[in-house]
Design a protein around this motif. Structure first.
Motif, mmCIF file in Angstrom:
data_model
loop_
_atom_site.group_PDB
_atom_site.id
_atom_site.type_symbol
_atom_site.label_atom_id
_atom_site.label_comp_id
_atom_site.label_asym_id
_atom_site.label_seq_id
_atom_site.Cartn_x
_atom_site.Cartn_y
_atom_site.Cartn_z
ATOM 1 N N MET A 7 51.396 42.742 35.944
ATOM 2 C CA MET A 7 50.633 42.641 37.182
ATOM 3 C C MET A 7 49.422 41.749 36.930
ATOM 4 O O MET A 7 48.541 42.086 36.135
ATOM 5 N N LYS A 8 49.371 40.597 37.571
ATOM 6 C CA LYS A 8 48.282 39.658 37.357
ATOM 7 C C LYS A 8 46.975 40.197 37.915
ATOM 8 O O LYS A 8 46.945 40.882 38.948
ATOM 9 N N ALA A 9 45.874 39.854 37.226
ATOM 10 C CA ALA A 9 44.560 40.300 37.674
ATOM 11 C C ALA A 9 44.239 39.789 39.071
ATOM 12 O O ALA A 9 43.476 40.406 39.808
ATOM 13 N N SER A 10 44.850 38.665 39.453
ATOM 14 C CA SER A 10 44.587 38.090 40.775
ATOM 15 C C SER A 10 45.056 39.001 41.904
ATOM 16 O O SER A 10 44.616 38.863 43.044
ATOM 17 N N ARG A 11 45.966 39.930 41.596
ATOM 18 C CA ARG A 11 46.444 40.853 42.625
ATOM 19 C C ARG A 11 45.487 42.014 42.855
ATOM 20 O O ARG A 11 45.610 42.744 43.834
ATOM 21 N N LEU A 12 44.529 42.205 41.951
ATOM 22 C CA LEU A 12 43.542 43.250 42.124
ATOM 23 C C LEU A 12 42.621 42.923 43.285
ATOM 24 O O LEU A 12 42.238 41.764 43.491
#
Length: 313
Positions: A1-6
């Motif tokens: 899960m990429k940090a950009s999805r946070l």
């Protein structure tokens, strides 16, 4: 899960949040040992607090708002709270601040309970402890200032899964029923842990390898078997008719997102009033890890508004 999805509010906090080391007995022992050493407040603003020992030796932490003694005795709504920890770690004290806030803000009595942990005490030990606490609360309701007809059951993560299973067991037993189930990112379905393709996804705080370890410890077997005993995993139940209204909340990038949505749909299909609160870009238990962010405080405010309505307070 990429940090950009946070969610942007959570990126700084969750970018490097690890999963707890629950896949080994040594890791679980370390975490539970640390939790025992954490000092928690003995006083909370606006509520009285005490710890009582139930007849089975199980501690219960009681948060009571002002006015929950005579002449108001027996008139308060209540919440029975069950802590999280993947069935293998955790203590009721980890929810103290949240439960004190709930008791104060809603003017209700909150009873927050301990339960035996797996693998030392596999299913049905934890659920038996929760069931015992429910019956103890009913028996002592007037003494602790509670109206037995206005009690909700809630919990977070594994506690949410236990809460959902407890509601099912109480329904089948008959008698006094809870008026609501209040489920934060609940751990409902062991079959998620059996999906090996999810192992590669970086779910923050609780990934599928941790999930498999928790379910295996609790069930005493690999998760995902064709059949399980009743109440072992709440999502396995096929007949949900007659259960109390539910609130289910979670983020949309956490491991339990799919099973939570599926359970909410099944409840609705069975005619159960179910509110589903999905927070974009939020990982598991974000309302605890990032408790003071606006995202978390708004989410908890919505949850409390729902509970307030259900309890009639």
């Amino acid at each position: 899960m990429k940090a950009s999805r946070l969610n942007p509010e959570l990126r700084r906090i969750f970018r490097f949040v690890p999963n707890p080391p629950v896949t080994t007995s040594a890791g679980r022992s370390v975490i539970n040992g640390l939790l025992k050493r954490v000092k928690t407040p003995s006083q909370f603003d606006g509520v009285s607090f005490n710890v009582v020992m139930l007849a089975n030796g199980q501690p219960a932490r009681i948060f009571s708002p002002p006015g929950s003694s005579p002449p108001d005795r027996g008139k308060r709504a209540a919440l029975l709270n069950i802590h999280g920890g993947g069935m293998v770690i955790g203590k009721a004290s980890q929810d103290d601040v949240h439960m004190a806030d709930v008791a104060r803000d809603l003017g209700i009595v909150v009873v927050s309970i301990e339960y035996r942990l797996a693998p030392q005490s596999p299913f049905p030990a934890a659920l038996d402890d929760c069931f015992f606490a429910w019956n103890a609360l009913l028996e002592s309701a007037v003494d602790v200032g509670v109206d037995p007809a206005r009690i909700a059951i809630g919990g977070q993560s594994a506690g949410g899964g236990l809460a959902a299973a407890l509601v099912q067991r109480i329904h089948d037993q008959g008698g006094v029923q809870p008026v609501a189930q209040w489920l934060f990112c609940p751990m409902l379905d062991d079959r998620t842990a059996g999906r090996r393709e999810l192992d590669a996804v970086r779910h923050r705080l609780w990934n599928n390898k941790s999930n498999r370890a928790g379910w295996k410890a609790y069930l005493g077997q690999e998760p995902g078997a064709a059949d399980l005993p009743p109440y072992a995993a709440a999502a396995r139940r096929t007949d949900l008719t007659g259960l109390p209204a539910a609130w289910i909340g979670m983020g949309d990038i956490e491991l339990f997102y799919g099973e939570g949505r599926t359970y909410a749909a099944a409840l609705r299909d069975a005619g159960v009033d179910c509110t589903l609160d999905i927070v974009p870009g939020a990982p598991h238990a974000f309302e605890t890890i990032a408790a003071t962010t606006r995202l978390a405080t708004d989410y908890k405010a919505r949850a409390r508004a729902w509970l307030r309505n259900r309890l009639g307070v």
